[in-house]
Write a protein that holds these residues in place. Structure first.
Motif, PDB file in Angstrom:
ATOM      1  N   ARG A  89     -45.929  -4.506 121.097  1.00 56.13           N
ATOM      2  CA  ARG A  89     -45.432  -5.821 120.697  1.00 56.13           C
ATOM      3  C   ARG A  89     -43.947  -5.746 120.422  1.00 56.13           C
ATOM      4  NH1 ARG A  89     -48.431  -6.395 114.745  1.00 56.13           N
ATOM      5  NH2 ARG A  89     -47.216  -4.786 113.665  1.00 56.13           N
ATOM      6  N   ARG A 147     -44.335 -10.944 120.672  1.00 56.86           N
ATOM      7  CA  ARG A 147     -44.913 -11.030 122.015  1.00 56.86           C
ATOM      8  C   ARG A 147     -45.651  -9.716 122.248  1.00 56.86           C
ATOM      9  NH1 ARG A 147     -44.659 -14.757 125.715  1.00 56.86           N
ATOM     10  NH2 ARG A 147     -45.147 -14.244 127.899  1.00 56.86           N
ATOM     11  N   TYR A 148     -46.876  -9.831 122.664  1.00 55.49           N
ATOM     12  CA  TYR A 148     -47.735  -8.668 122.843  1.00 55.49           C
ATOM     13  C   TYR A 148     -47.869  -8.342 124.327  1.00 55.49           C
ATOM     14  CZ  TYR A 148     -49.087  -8.647 117.949  1.00 55.49           C
ATOM     15  OH  TYR A 148     -49.064  -8.552 116.583  1.00 55.49           O
TER      16      TYR A 148
END
Length: 128
Positions: free
Chosen positions: A38, A93-94
């Motif tokens: 992430r 954001r993964y």
């Protein structure tokens, strides 16, 4: 053509849960180390969890232990990240990543440069 496609990101309240999915296709070689990373704005990319798919060994960064679970489907084509008790600092954001190897190294799985393929990412936003 190798593809990693993430899905499942959303906006949730603190304490909520999400399941992220990563669909893997097009691999011709062993990609038995799969991981979730992430990246939050202004921060470095961080390894969150990894799984050695052929023996189902799992690894987690300390901040998610007991809250996140990485798993795979029976066909080993979908990698999941079940996230519970989400916190504001989980906002990021993964990304799903695949390493062309037969196992995840317990010392180096958090190093993104060791992974060969990446997805486009899915956004997780946790509001407090």
């Amino acid at each position: 053509q190798v593809q990693l496609v993430e899905s499942g990101g959303d906006s949730v309240q603190a304490g909520g849960s999400l399941r992220l999915s990563c669909s893997a296709s097009g691999f011709s070689y062993s990609r038995d180390c799969m991981a979730w990373f992430r990246q939050a704005p202004g921060k470095e990319r961080e390894g969150v969890a990894a799984i050695t798919t052929n023996v189902v060994g799992t690894y987690y960064t300390d901040s998610v232990k007991g809250r996140f679970t990485i798993s795979q489907d029976d066909a080993k084509t979908v990698i999941y990240l079940d996230m519970t008790d989400l916190r504001a600092d989980d906002t990021a954001r993964y990304y799903c990543a695949a390493q062309l190897t037969t196992y995840c190294n317990s010392r180096y799985w958090t190093i993104g440069a060791r992974f060969n393929y990446w997805g486009q990412g899915t956004q997780v936003t946790v509001s407090s």
